[in-house]
Every structure is written in structure tokens, then in C-alpha cells.
Design an enzyme around this catalytic site. Structure first.
Site, PDB file in Angstrom:
ATOM      1  N   ASP A 161       0.885   5.601  -0.414  1.00 54.67           N
ATOM      2  CA  ASP A 161       0.859   6.524   0.817  1.00 54.67           C
ATOM      3  C   ASP A 161       1.052   7.889   0.488  1.00 54.67           C
ATOM      4  OD1 ASP A 161       0.885   4.089   2.287  1.00 54.67           O
ATOM      5  OD2 ASP A 161       2.771   3.681   1.517  1.00 54.67           O
ATOM      6  N   HIS A 189       6.538   0.973   4.199  1.00 59.21           N
ATOM      7  CA  HIS A 189       4.970   0.973   3.980  1.00 59.21           C
ATOM      8  C   HIS A 189       4.192   0.301   4.971  1.00 59.21           C
ATOM      9  CE1 HIS A 189       1.173   0.484   1.968  1.00 59.21           C
ATOM     10  NE2 HIS A 189       1.247  -0.815   2.232  1.00 59.21           N
TER      11      HIS A 189
END
Ligand code: NAX
Length: 327
Positions: A161, A189
Site C-alpha cells: 500500500d 490493510h
């Protein structure tokens, strides 16, 4: 020359495993002078073990000078023996129509067993990275199942990410991705995570000032970033694998070898930083040095950021409450 270290990888015959093992064996994770022994775990199913053998044949055929040994396992109690690093990639991701309770129950069983095995047989300094989804909660379960190991040595992967956010900012500003500093991703996440470029700089210049468009941040950047995983599945017909493996390499390399002051994002058990309750496995900005990570503290959290952080925290505490009976 250095003594070999032991690196355990679970889900070793899966698609991330296939993109990961060759890079570990070639020295991209722990350095070009660090020999490694790979301890590979797959489910005790004939087809998976067979596929693992095939991957190991290919690893042999690379004749990597740093690959000092290789083992196939179907039991975490042997796979994690004396391991210095553990990359927990295998899990059961959410399938179509799967209920959250079912997802948590299946992964609860996997990560309880793996945490207990690490607790029993791994190196006392083992560094653990959980990649398998739901990564933060799986890491939390493993940590709670390993009371004799340092809780701080259990981490979850938010580096993919982080890298995705960096790449989008490079595209938006027309600058080089390598020049972006002080970027971070807060939280779980999952699409609720919050990529925060308020402190980011490129060659010393503020990224926030460069972009100067809160509407783009809230309505274009964050939604696109949050749905990047889904966009890849739609385009490729399979979930991210090479980029996920790359992020796992980045995470472990930086943790082991240091970041030279550069911020990276790691999912780590909170010690109360930024009001995140203790033990919540949360994405934070960190720097790494001498094999330890250190949270970047004292950042100002504005109202918009506070709302984003509260949302991803709520999702995580709900997930972690859902597994409370296991830990
Ligand atoms: P694959 O289905 O290709 O491979 C997973 C492998 O794990 C399979 O070979 C399976 O047999 C094995 N496995 C399952 N349970 C196991 C257990 N208890 N012990 C050992 N091995 C086990 O999935 P892949 O694409 O490699 O993805 C692996 C995991 O990474 C998934 O949970 C996925 O959701 C997750 N991801 C996490 C990301 C992150 O940023 N944290 C991004 C990429 C990826 O989506």
C-alpha cells in the site's frame, strides 16, 4: 563469509511464493553477502506438496550462490525450527460470498497454530511478517499465540500500500518515485487504510503544497488507492503477486538492514502511539536501524486525518474483537 540464516516461507507454492522465493535466494532481501536456508511450508495436500517440489527444483536450477539449503515441510512445528525470519504468506483470503465469521474462523485456526509453532521452535529473535489476508488480524492472532516471543517482532504487511501510494503521487506530481520521502499509510490493510502525504516531500518540497487539492486527495487519490487491489484482480484475473512479493522483500530488507532515516510503513502492534490502543496491529510510519523499527512520533493529526484513522481503527478493533475467543 557470513553464517547462513533461516528463512521460513508459508504458502510457498502459491503465486506470491513463486515471485518471492527466487528473490530471497538471490540475496535481494537480506543482502548479497548473506547466505540463506529456505524452510518452506505448504498444506499437507499431495497437490500442494508436489507443486512445492517443482518450485524447489527450479530454485536448484538457479544455482544461487547464497542458497545454502532448502527444506519442504507440511507442519509448522518443523518448518519454523530455529527460523530467523518467517514470512507468513499462506492463508485463506475471503472468497465470493464468504461470511466474515467463516473467514476469521479458518484463518484463526491457521494463525493460532503458526503462532504456537513459532513460540515453540523459532529463534527467540525471529522477525515475522504476515502477508496472508486479513493480514493485520492474522498477525495479531499469531502474536497473541506466541507469548514467549517479543510481540513487537510480529508485523503485518502494509508496504504494498505504501509503494502504491508513492507511485500514484509520483504520477500526479510528475516527479521520480525514488525522491518521495516521509509518506505513510495508517491502519488496516484494507480499503479503509489512510495514505497520508501531508508530511511527504520531494527534494525537500512539500507534496501537499505541490498538489494543493484536498478534493483530489479525498475523492480521487484515496478511493483509487483503496481499490487498487480490486482493480488488479479485475485487470489480471488474479490478485497482485509480483508486487506483493516485492513489498514483502522491501519490508524485510528495511527491517533487517535499515532505512537510512527514510520513512516506510509497517503494520506493528501499537504501544499506544497516536491514541491507537495497545496491541492493535496498525500501519504506522517507521524508520528502521540496527534490526529495529521506530515509530515516527509527534506528527500532527488534523481533523480529516483523525476521521480517516478512526474509521480504519474501528474496522480493525471489530476484526480483533471477532477473534477475541482465540487469543
Ligand atoms: P495463492 O492461493 O496463490 O497461494 C497461497 C498458498 O498458501 C497456497 O499454495 C496454499 O496451499 C497455501 N496455504 C494455505 N494455507 C496454508 C497454511 N495453513 N500453511 C501453509 N500454506 C498454506 O495466494 P497468493 O496470491 O500467493 O496470496 C497469498 C495471500 O496473500 C492471500 O491471503 C492474499 O489475500 C494475500 N495478499 C496480501 C497482500 C498484502 O498487501 N498484505 C497483497 C497481496 C495478496 O492479496
Amino acid at each position: 563469509s557470513k553464517k547462513p540464516v533461516r528463512v521460513a516461507v508459508t504458502g510457498a507454492a502459491g503465486q506470491i511464493g513463486y515471485a518471492l522465493l527466487f528473490r530471497i535466494a538471490s540475496g535481494e532481501m537480506l543482502g548479497k553477502d548473506q547466505p540463506v536456508i529456505l524452510q518452506l511450508l505448504e498444506v499437507p495436500v499431495e497437490k500442494a506438496q508436489q507443486a512445492l517440489k517443482g518450485v524447489m527444483m527450479e530454485l536448484e536450477d538457479c544455482a544461487f550462490p547464497l542458497l545454502a539449503g532448502m527444506e519442504a515441510h507440511s507442519d509448522p512445528m518443523t518448518a519454523f525450527k530455529d527460523t530467523d525470519y518467517a514470512l507468513l504468506v499462506g492463508s485463506r483470503p475471503r472468497g465470493p460470498g464468504m461470511e466474515r465469521a467463516e473467514l476469521l474462523a479458518i484463518n484463526g485456526a491457521i494463525f493460532t497454530a503458526q503462532g504456537q509453532a513459532l513460540n515453540a521452535v523459532a529463534s527467540r529473535d525471529v522477525k515475522v511478517l504476515v502477508v496472508g489476508n486479513p493480514a493485520n488480524t492474522n498477525a495479531y492472532i499469531a502474536m497473541k499465540s506466541a507469548p514467549d516471543l517479543k510481540p513487537g517482532n510480529f508485523t503485518a504487511m502494509l508496504r504494498l500500500d505504501h509503494n502504491r501510494a508513492a507511485s500514484q503521487i509520483a504520477a500526479k506530481t510528475g516527479k521520480a518515485v525514488a525522491d518521495i520521502e516521509q509518506l505513510c499509510v495508517w491502519g488496516n490493510h484494507s480499503p479503509t487504510m489512510y495514505a497520508d502525504y501531508r508530511f511527504a516531500t520531494i527534494n525537500g518540497e512539500s507534496v501537499k503544497d505541490m498538489i494543493n487539492d484536498q478534493d483530489w486527495n479525498a475523492n480521487v487519490f484515496l478511493p483509487t488507492f483503496g481499490k487498487r487491489g480490486a482493480a488488479i484482480i479485475e485487470a489480471r484475473g488474479l490478485s497482485s503477486a509480483a508486487s506483493a512479493a516485492n513489498a514483502a522483500i522491501d519490508h524485510m530488507r528495511d527491517w533487517a538492514l535499515g532505512t537510512n532515516g527514510k520513512w516506510v510503513t509497517m503494520g506493528i502492534p501499537s504501544q499506544g502511539w497516536y491514541g491507537i490502543p495497545k496491541d492493535v496491529m496498525f500501519g504506522f510510519p517507521v524508520t528502521c536501524e540496527n534490526g529495529e523499527y521506530k515509530v515516527v512520533e509527534g506528527l500532527e493529526i488534523d481533523e480529516f486525518s483523525q476521521a480517516c484513522i478512526a474509521k480504519t481503527l474501528k474496522e480493525l478493533t471489530d476484526e480483533q474483537a471477532g477473534v477475541a475467543h482465540l487469543v
